[in-house]
Design an enzyme around this catalytic site. Sequence first.
Site, PDB file in Angstrom:
ATOM      1  N   THR A  68       0.836  -1.208   0.000  1.00  0.00           N
ATOM      2  CA  THR A  68       0.000   0.000   0.000  1.00  0.00           C
ATOM      3  C   THR A  68       0.866   1.253   0.000  1.00  0.00           C
ATOM      4  OG1 THR A  68      -1.551   1.287   1.331  1.00  0.00           O
ATOM      5  CG2 THR A  68      -0.165  -0.244   2.530  1.00  0.00           C
ATOM      6  N   ASP A  69       0.331   2.327  -0.578  1.00  0.00           N
ATOM      7  CA  ASP A  69       1.064   3.602  -0.559  1.00  0.00           C
ATOM      8  C   ASP A  69       1.054   4.229   0.832  1.00  0.00           C
ATOM      9  OD1 ASP A  69      -1.564   4.369  -0.362  1.00  0.00           O
ATOM     10  OD2 ASP A  69      -1.458   5.918  -1.911  1.00  0.00           O
ATOM     11  N   TYR A 105      -2.005   0.037  11.111  1.00  0.00           N
ATOM     12  CA  TYR A 105      -2.159  -0.687   9.837  1.00  0.00           C
ATOM     13  C   TYR A 105      -0.973  -0.417   8.910  1.00  0.00           C
ATOM     14  CZ  TYR A 105      -3.493  -1.353   4.958  1.00  0.00           C
ATOM     15  OH  TYR A 105      -3.481  -1.705   3.631  1.00  0.00           O
ATOM     16  N   LYS A 139       2.026  -2.954   7.458  1.00  0.00           N
ATOM     17  CA  LYS A 139       2.269  -3.202   6.033  1.00  0.00           C
ATOM     18  C   LYS A 139       3.707  -2.814   5.662  1.00  0.00           C
ATOM     19  CE  LYS A 139      -0.314  -4.281   3.178  1.00  0.00           C
ATOM     20  NZ  LYS A 139      -0.597  -5.637   2.636  1.00  0.00           N
TER      21      LYS A 139
HETATM   22  P1  NAD Z   1      -9.967  -7.200   2.492  1.00  0.00           P
HETATM   23  O1  NAD Z   1      -9.979  -6.843   3.932  1.00  0.00           O
HETATM   24  O2  NAD Z   1     -11.178  -6.947   1.665  1.00  0.00           O
HETATM   25  O3  NAD Z   1      -9.649  -8.763   2.326  1.00  0.00           O
HETATM   26  C1  NAD Z   1      -8.644  -9.394   3.068  1.00  0.00           C
HETATM   27  C2  NAD Z   1      -8.825 -10.890   2.918  1.00  0.00           C
HETATM   28  O4  NAD Z   1      -7.768 -11.537   3.635  1.00  0.00           O
HETATM   29  C3  NAD Z   1     -10.144 -11.423   3.495  1.00  0.00           C
HETATM   30  O5  NAD Z   1     -10.744 -12.337   2.609  1.00  0.00           O
HETATM   31  C4  NAD Z   1      -9.727 -12.124   4.789  1.00  0.00           C
HETATM   32  O6  NAD Z   1     -10.548 -13.213   5.144  1.00  0.00           O
HETATM   33  C5  NAD Z   1      -8.313 -12.569   4.427  1.00  0.00           C
HETATM   34  N1  NAD Z   1      -7.482 -12.740   5.623  1.00  0.00           N
HETATM   35  C6  NAD Z   1      -7.334 -11.862   6.653  1.00  0.00           C
HETATM   36  N2  NAD Z   1      -6.512 -12.380   7.585  1.00  0.00           N
HETATM   37  C7  NAD Z   1      -6.118 -13.591   7.125  1.00  0.00           C
HETATM   38  C8  NAD Z   1      -5.248 -14.599   7.624  1.00  0.00           C
HETATM   39  N3  NAD Z   1      -4.635 -14.470   8.810  1.00  0.00           N
HETATM   40  N4  NAD Z   1      -5.075 -15.724   6.877  1.00  0.00           N
HETATM   41  C9  NAD Z   1      -5.689 -15.874   5.685  1.00  0.00           C
HETATM   42  N5  NAD Z   1      -6.537 -14.957   5.172  1.00  0.00           N
HETATM   43  C10 NAD Z   1      -6.734 -13.825   5.881  1.00  0.00           C
HETATM   44  O7  NAD Z   1      -8.684  -6.477   1.882  1.00  0.00           O
HETATM   45  P2  NAD Z   1      -8.463  -5.822   0.436  1.00  0.00           P
HETATM   46  O8  NAD Z   1      -8.992  -4.447   0.448  1.00  0.00           O
HETATM   47  O9  NAD Z   1      -8.868  -6.792  -0.600  1.00  0.00           O
HETATM   48  O10 NAD Z   1      -6.879  -5.705   0.450  1.00  0.00           O
HETATM   49  C11 NAD Z   1      -6.056  -6.758  -0.037  1.00  0.00           C
HETATM   50  C12 NAD Z   1      -4.609  -6.350   0.100  1.00  0.00           C
HETATM   51  O11 NAD Z   1      -4.376  -5.144  -0.616  1.00  0.00           O
HETATM   52  C13 NAD Z   1      -4.198  -6.056   1.539  1.00  0.00           C
HETATM   53  O12 NAD Z   1      -2.885  -6.532   1.722  1.00  0.00           O
HETATM   54  C14 NAD Z   1      -4.228  -4.548   1.651  1.00  0.00           C
HETATM   55  O13 NAD Z   1      -3.303  -4.105   2.598  1.00  0.00           O
HETATM   56  C15 NAD Z   1      -3.811  -4.144   0.239  1.00  0.00           C
HETATM   57  N6  NAD Z   1      -4.330  -2.860  -0.258  1.00  0.00           N
HETATM   58  C16 NAD Z   1      -5.650  -2.546  -0.218  1.00  0.00           C
HETATM   59  C17 NAD Z   1      -6.094  -1.350  -0.787  1.00  0.00           C
HETATM   60  C18 NAD Z   1      -7.561  -0.952  -0.793  1.00  0.00           C
HETATM   61  O14 NAD Z   1      -7.890   0.179  -1.180  1.00  0.00           O
HETATM   62  N7  NAD Z   1      -8.475  -1.818  -0.415  1.00  0.00           N
HETATM   63  C19 NAD Z   1      -5.192  -0.482  -1.375  1.00  0.00           C
HETATM   64  C20 NAD Z   1      -3.829  -0.825  -1.373  1.00  0.00           C
HETATM   65  C21 NAD Z   1      -3.409  -2.027  -0.834  1.00  0.00           C
HETATM   66  O1  DAU Z   2      -4.033   3.827   0.397  1.00  0.00           O
HETATM   67  C1  DAU Z   2      -4.382   2.493   0.385  1.00  0.00           C
HETATM   68  C2  DAU Z   2      -5.249   2.148   1.558  1.00  0.00           C
HETATM   69  O2  DAU Z   2      -6.553   2.636   1.282  1.00  0.00           O
HETATM   70  C3  DAU Z   2      -5.277   0.651   1.801  1.00  0.00           C
HETATM   71  O3  DAU Z   2      -3.985   0.223   2.121  1.00  0.00           O
HETATM   72  C4  DAU Z   2      -6.264   0.312   2.907  1.00  0.00           C
HETATM   73  O4  DAU Z   2      -6.353  -1.097   3.040  1.00  0.00           O
HETATM   74  C5  DAU Z   2      -7.617   0.868   2.544  1.00  0.00           C
HETATM   75  O5  DAU Z   2      -8.527   0.631   3.595  1.00  0.00           O
HETATM   76  C6  DAU Z   2      -7.521   2.373   2.258  1.00  0.00           C
HETATM   77  O6  DAU Z   2      -7.264   3.136   3.465  1.00  0.00           O
HETATM   78  P1  DAU Z   2      -8.061   4.486   3.787  1.00  0.00           P
HETATM   79  O7  DAU Z   2      -7.980   4.743   5.222  1.00  0.00           O
HETATM   80  O8  DAU Z   2      -7.661   5.584   2.860  1.00  0.00           O
HETATM   81  O9  DAU Z   2      -9.556   4.010   3.329  1.00  0.00           O
HETATM   82  P2  DAU Z   2     -10.980   4.214   4.002  1.00  0.00           P
HETATM   83  O10 DAU Z   2     -11.987   3.740   3.004  1.00  0.00           O
HETATM   84  O11 DAU Z   2     -11.056   3.676   5.375  1.00  0.00           O
HETATM   85  O12 DAU Z   2     -11.103   5.798   4.105  1.00  0.00           O
HETATM   86  C7  DAU Z   2     -10.974   6.641   2.957  1.00  0.00           C
HETATM   87  C8  DAU Z   2     -11.089   8.089   3.436  1.00  0.00           C
HETATM   88  O13 DAU Z   2     -12.435   8.327   3.861  1.00  0.00           O
HETATM   89  C9  DAU Z   2     -10.213   8.419   4.615  1.00  0.00           C
HETATM   90  O14 DAU Z   2      -9.734   9.745   4.483  1.00  0.00           O
HETATM   91  C10 DAU Z   2     -11.155   8.318   5.817  1.00  0.00           C
HETATM   92  C11 DAU Z   2     -12.490   8.749   5.223  1.00  0.00           C
HETATM   93  N1  DAU Z   2     -13.685   8.123   5.833  1.00  0.00           N
HETATM   94  C12 DAU Z   2     -13.741   6.753   5.922  1.00  0.00           C
HETATM   95  C13 DAU Z   2     -14.819   6.122   6.473  1.00  0.00           C
HETATM   96  C14 DAU Z   2     -14.850   4.614   6.585  1.00  0.00           C
HETATM   97  C15 DAU Z   2     -14.757   8.905   6.264  1.00  0.00           C
HETATM   98  O15 DAU Z   2     -14.735  10.143   6.142  1.00  0.00           O
HETATM   99  N2  DAU Z   2     -15.841   8.260   6.800  1.00  0.00           N
HETATM  100  C16 DAU Z   2     -15.914   6.909   6.960  1.00  0.00           C
HETATM  101  O16 DAU Z   2     -16.931   6.417   7.499  1.00  0.00           O
END
Ligand code: NAD
Ligand code: DAU
Length: 339
Positions: free
Chosen positions: A125-126, A153, A157
Amino acid sequence: MKILVTGGAGFIGSNFIYLLLSERPAWKIICVDALTYAANIHTLNDAMKSENFTFYKEDIRNRAGIDAIFEKEHPDVVVNFAAESHVDRSIENPEIFLETNIIGTAVLMDACRKYGVERFHQVGTDEVYGDLPLDRPDLFFHEDTPIHTSSPYSTSKASADLLVQAYHRTYGLPVTISRRSNNYGPYQFPEKLIPLMIHNATNDKPLPVYGQGLNVRDWLYVKDHCYGILAVLEKGKVGEVYNLGGHNEKANIEIVKTILAELGKPESLITYVTDRKGHDLRYAIDPSKAMKELGWAPTTMFGDGIKLTINWYREHTEWMRECTSGEYMKYYEKMYHNR
Ligand code: NAD
Ligand code: DAU
């Protein structure tokens, strides 16, 4: 090619599996997921119909269980999506983030060393770069921007990324890392900004915007992200980090207003609530290395991607109902009541 995908019942992992099933139909896909609160097994219903897809319910922290899967399957490539991924939960309870995101990654890499793989890819992640000021739109995260984390978090990472690089240097494990900002699209658990706001607006519930809603995120449609990971696997250089992004920066309040407008709901649903502790101000990725070296570029502009996303949630009310029943309501109450 046999590819082991961890966290494949979550948001990005499941989208990656569906991309592989359509774009690399000859590949054998092994999915390992512990099925935490963030997973929905029904997400994988269609994948389960493919004879090239195998699912294991296993925790990446469980060394014996992970070794047994490697012993049986001998994957060529491992892509690690499995993680605790929600910043707000990490502020409430950091420990599980350290266990899954750091120890779990080490257990997987140890299995890779023991059984041998062509590649271990870490989905990063960034957030590991910290944040950028709101008044400096000229600044971006580059691959060599120093690690400078804010939340438990992002720290977990960053620790995982450092461990991945250590396994490359010390043991010669063939690794790559990709770092991405915020993804959006189908199958995202409704604790994250976009699906939470779609869910609340659809149900005429208040939309809780942290602080003044001015924090900026750089949005990437999940399918574009998945193509980026595939490009890193097929064209990336071992030992390298690739930033994936597409210059789609938006303030949170802009996103929330766009969702309300698309759903035909009033802005009076917006409720400003207490800010997140340590809230990162702005994320912005410089993706030029991936574009130049991998020939990758995102193709979905935010205006189109958000419409696709909203329509998907409109058509998948049962999926949303499964995610928001039971435990979710307790979480929501704890995080947002009287906030
Ligand atoms: P998510 O929370 O939707 O999914 C995570 C998955 O991992 C789930 O299916 C969960 O059951 C599984 N998991 C959690 N703990 C586990 C364990 N101990 N063993 C096996 N499985 C396990 O997450 P996501 O949003 O799909 O993110 C996936 C990856 O991408 C993560 O590493 C996250 O840090 C990274 N990431 C997410 C975003 C974003 O915007 N969502 C952006 C950048 C990077
Ligand atoms: O940058 C990558 C990351 O983006 C990933 O590594 C994380 O897994 C992913 O969850 C995400 O993190 P953020 O904290 O940016 O995402 P989130 O959706 O939780 O929040 C996005 C923005 O919105 C943040 O500035 C917080 C705000 N927010 C979030 C929620 C859930 C609100 O204002 N209200 C809310 O209820």
